[in-house]
Design a protein around this motif. Structure first.
Motif, PDB file in Angstrom:
ATOM      1  N   CYS A 161       0.869  -1.177   0.000  1.00 25.62           N
ATOM      2  CA  CYS A 161       0.000   0.000   0.000  1.00 25.62           C
ATOM      3  C   CYS A 161       0.902   1.222   0.000  1.00 25.62           C
ATOM      4  O   CYS A 161       1.717   1.391   0.903  1.00 25.62           O
ATOM      5  CB  CYS A 161      -0.905  -0.021   1.226  1.00 25.62           C
ATOM      6  N   THR A 162       0.772   2.071  -1.019  1.00 22.90           N
ATOM      7  CA  THR A 162       1.674   3.215  -1.155  1.00 22.90           C
ATOM      8  C   THR A 162       1.033   4.544  -0.747  1.00 22.90           C
ATOM      9  O   THR A 162       1.720   5.561  -0.676  1.00 22.90           O
ATOM     10  CB  THR A 162       2.202   3.310  -2.592  1.00 22.90           C
ATOM     11  N   LEU A 163      -0.263   4.524  -0.486  1.00 21.08           N
ATOM     12  CA  LEU A 163      -0.952   5.703   0.039  1.00 21.08           C
ATOM     13  C   LEU A 163      -2.129   5.217   0.869  1.00 21.08           C
ATOM     14  O   LEU A 163      -2.958   4.434   0.382  1.00 21.08           O
ATOM     15  CB  LEU A 163      -1.447   6.611  -1.096  1.00 21.08           C
ATOM     16  N   LEU A 223      -1.638  -3.372   5.740  1.00 23.15           N
ATOM     17  CA  LEU A 223      -0.543  -2.772   4.986  1.00 23.15           C
ATOM     18  C   LEU A 223      -0.823  -1.291   4.882  1.00 23.15           C
ATOM     19  O   LEU A 223      -1.946  -0.889   4.585  1.00 23.15           O
ATOM     20  CB  LEU A 223      -0.453  -3.373   3.575  1.00 23.15           C
ATOM     21  N   ASP A 224       0.188  -0.475   5.161  1.00 24.97           N
ATOM     22  CA  ASP A 224       0.009   0.969   5.036  1.00 24.97           C
ATOM     23  C   ASP A 224       1.274   1.606   4.502  1.00 24.97           C
ATOM     24  O   ASP A 224       2.357   1.018   4.548  1.00 24.97           O
ATOM     25  CB  ASP A 224      -0.442   1.603   6.352  1.00 24.97           C
ATOM     26  N   ALA A 225       1.109   2.801   3.980  1.00 22.48           N
ATOM     27  CA  ALA A 225       2.230   3.501   3.359  1.00 22.48           C
ATOM     28  C   ALA A 225       3.327   3.804   4.372  1.00 22.48           C
ATOM     29  O   ALA A 225       4.512   3.739   4.044  1.00 22.48           O
ATOM     30  CB  ALA A 225       1.728   4.787   2.703  1.00 22.48           C
ATOM     31  N   GLU A 226       2.958   4.132   5.583  1.00 24.32           N
ATOM     32  CA  GLU A 226       3.949   4.496   6.596  1.00 24.32           C
ATOM     33  C   GLU A 226       4.844   3.314   6.963  1.00 24.32           C
ATOM     34  O   GLU A 226       6.067   3.431   6.983  1.00 24.32           O
ATOM     35  CB  GLU A 226       3.242   5.031   7.848  1.00 24.32           C
ATOM     36  N   GLY A 227       4.242   2.154   7.227  1.00 24.21           N
ATOM     37  CA  GLY A 227       5.018   0.985   7.656  1.00 24.21           C
ATOM     38  C   GLY A 227       5.794   0.325   6.535  1.00 24.21           C
ATOM     39  O   GLY A 227       6.869  -0.226   6.761  1.00 24.21           O
ATOM     40  N   THR A 282     -10.058  -1.301   1.629  1.00 21.76           N
ATOM     41  CA  THR A 282      -9.405  -0.026   1.906  1.00 21.76           C
ATOM     42  C   THR A 282      -9.902   0.525   3.239  1.00 21.76           C
ATOM     43  O   THR A 282     -11.096   0.494   3.538  1.00 21.76           O
ATOM     44  CB  THR A 282      -9.641   0.992   0.781  1.00 21.76           C
ATOM     45  N   LEU A 283      -8.981   1.031   4.031  1.00 19.70           N
ATOM     46  CA  LEU A 283      -9.300   1.562   5.354  1.00 19.70           C
ATOM     47  C   LEU A 283      -9.283   3.079   5.384  1.00 19.70           C
ATOM     48  O   LEU A 283      -9.738   3.678   6.366  1.00 19.70           O
ATOM     49  CB  LEU A 283      -8.310   1.006   6.386  1.00 19.70           C
ATOM     50  N   VAL A 318      -2.741   1.011  -4.012  1.00 17.76           N
ATOM     51  CA  VAL A 318      -2.114  -0.297  -3.857  1.00 17.76           C
ATOM     52  C   VAL A 318      -1.307  -0.576  -5.117  1.00 17.76           C
ATOM     53  O   VAL A 318      -1.794  -0.367  -6.231  1.00 17.76           O
ATOM     54  CB  VAL A 318      -3.180  -1.395  -3.634  1.00 17.76           C
ATOM     55  N   GLN A 319      -0.086  -1.037  -4.909  1.00 22.09           N
ATOM     56  CA  GLN A 319       0.765  -1.432  -6.030  1.00 22.09           C
ATOM     57  C   GLN A 319       1.226  -2.858  -5.788  1.00 22.09           C
ATOM     58  O   GLN A 319       1.514  -3.230  -4.646  1.00 22.09           O
ATOM     59  CB  GLN A 319       1.968  -0.504  -6.149  1.00 22.09           C
ATOM     60  N   TYR A 320       1.245  -3.639  -6.858  1.00 21.90           N
ATOM     61  CA  TYR A 320       1.745  -4.996  -6.706  1.00 21.90           C
ATOM     62  C   TYR A 320       2.409  -5.492  -7.972  1.00 21.90           C
ATOM     63  O   TYR A 320       2.037  -5.143  -9.074  1.00 21.90           O
ATOM     64  CB  TYR A 320       0.649  -5.951  -6.232  1.00 21.90           C
ATOM     65  N   LYS A 321       3.436  -6.291  -7.734  1.00 22.66           N
ATOM     66  CA  LYS A 321       4.177  -6.955  -8.792  1.00 22.66           C
ATOM     67  C   LYS A 321       3.577  -8.342  -8.966  1.00 22.66           C
ATOM     68  O   LYS A 321       3.153  -8.953  -7.987  1.00 22.66           O
ATOM     69  CB  LYS A 321       5.655  -7.120  -8.405  1.00 22.66           C
TER      70      LYS A 321
END
Length: 190
Positions: free
Chosen positions: A76-78, A103-107, A123-124, A130-133
Motif C-alpha cells: 500500500c503506497t498511500l 498494509l500501510d504507506a507508513e510501515g 481499503t481503510l 495499492v501497487q503490486y508486482k
C-alpha cells in the motif's frame, strides 16, 4: 530487510527498511539478488497500481488460474488496507484458511501472495493506493474469484475500521461463487 514467514505455506510478510533524512526517505522495495538469497526468487514481469477513492472499497477475492497463475507482491503506497490471502490449493493442509495483514504507506510492509491463493483487500482510508508486482501476465480467460463474504471462509473484514456497514464492491465481486460451489484449479505441492 525483515522477512517473516506466516503460518500458511508460502505466505510471507516483507518489510524493507526505510532510510530518512531532512529531505524525506528512501526504501528499496525489491532487489532480485537479495530476495533470491532469501529464497524468494520470482521473475516479476508486470506491475499493477490501483486507487480506491472511498474507504470500505473491497477488491477480491481474485486469482489467475493456471497456466496463468500469479505470485503477487502487494504493498500500500498511500493510505491503508486490510490485505487478505486464502489458501485454495487442493490437498493443502491449510486449504480454506486465510490470513489478513494491515498494509500501510507508513510501515511499508509488503505481502507476498503465492500462486494457489485467493487475494483481496479492503481499503481503510480514502484514496488508498495499492501497487503490486506479479510474476505472470494478466490473462482475462484465467481471471476468477470467490465470494468475499463466504461463510465457510469467515474472513474477518474490519468494516468498522473502514467506517462502513457494507463494503463497496464491483458487480463482478458481488457475484462471485461460494467456495463450496467452486472447483479450485490449484494443487498443493509439498
Amino acid at each position: 530487510m525483515k522477512i517473516e514467514t506466516l503460518d500458511l505455506p508460502g505466505l510471507t510478510l516483507i518489510t524493507p527498511p526505510r532510510f530518512g533524512d531532512h529531505r524525506g526517505w528512501f526504501r528499496e522495495t525489491w532487489n532480485q539478488g537479495r530476495m533470491a538469497e532469501a529464497g524468494l526468487d520470482f521473475p516479476f514481469c508486470q506491475d499493477n497500481h490501483s486507487m480506491s477513492a472511498e474507504p470500505g472499497t473491497l477488491r477480491g477475492l481474485h486469482y489467475q488460474a493456471p497456466p496463468s497463475a500469479q505470485t503477487k507482491l502487494v504493498r500500500c503506497t498511500l493510505g491503508a488496507i486490510w490485505d487478505v490471502a486464502v489458501d485454495v490449493r487442493t490437498g493443502s493442509p491449510t486449504f480454506g484458511q486465510w490470513r489478513g495483514v494491515r498494509l500501510d504507506a507508513e510501515g511499508g510492509a509488503q505481502l507476498l501472495v503465492p500462486r494457489g491463493f485467493l487475494h483481496g483487500f479492503l481499503t481503510l482510508t480514502p484514496n488508498a493506493e495499492v501497487q503490486y508486482k506479479v510474476d505472470g501476465l494478466y490473462d482475462a480467460a484465467a481471471d476468477g474469484g470467490v465470494a468475499w463474504d463466504d461463510p465457510d471462509l469467515a474472513i474477518d473484514w474490519p468494516l468498522a475500521e473502514a467506517g462502513v456497514d457494507a463494503p463497496i464492491l464491483s458487480g463482478k465481486d458481488a457475484a462471485q461463487p461460494k467456495l463450496a460451489d467452486w472447483t479450485s484449479p490449484f494443487t498443493y505441492e509439498s
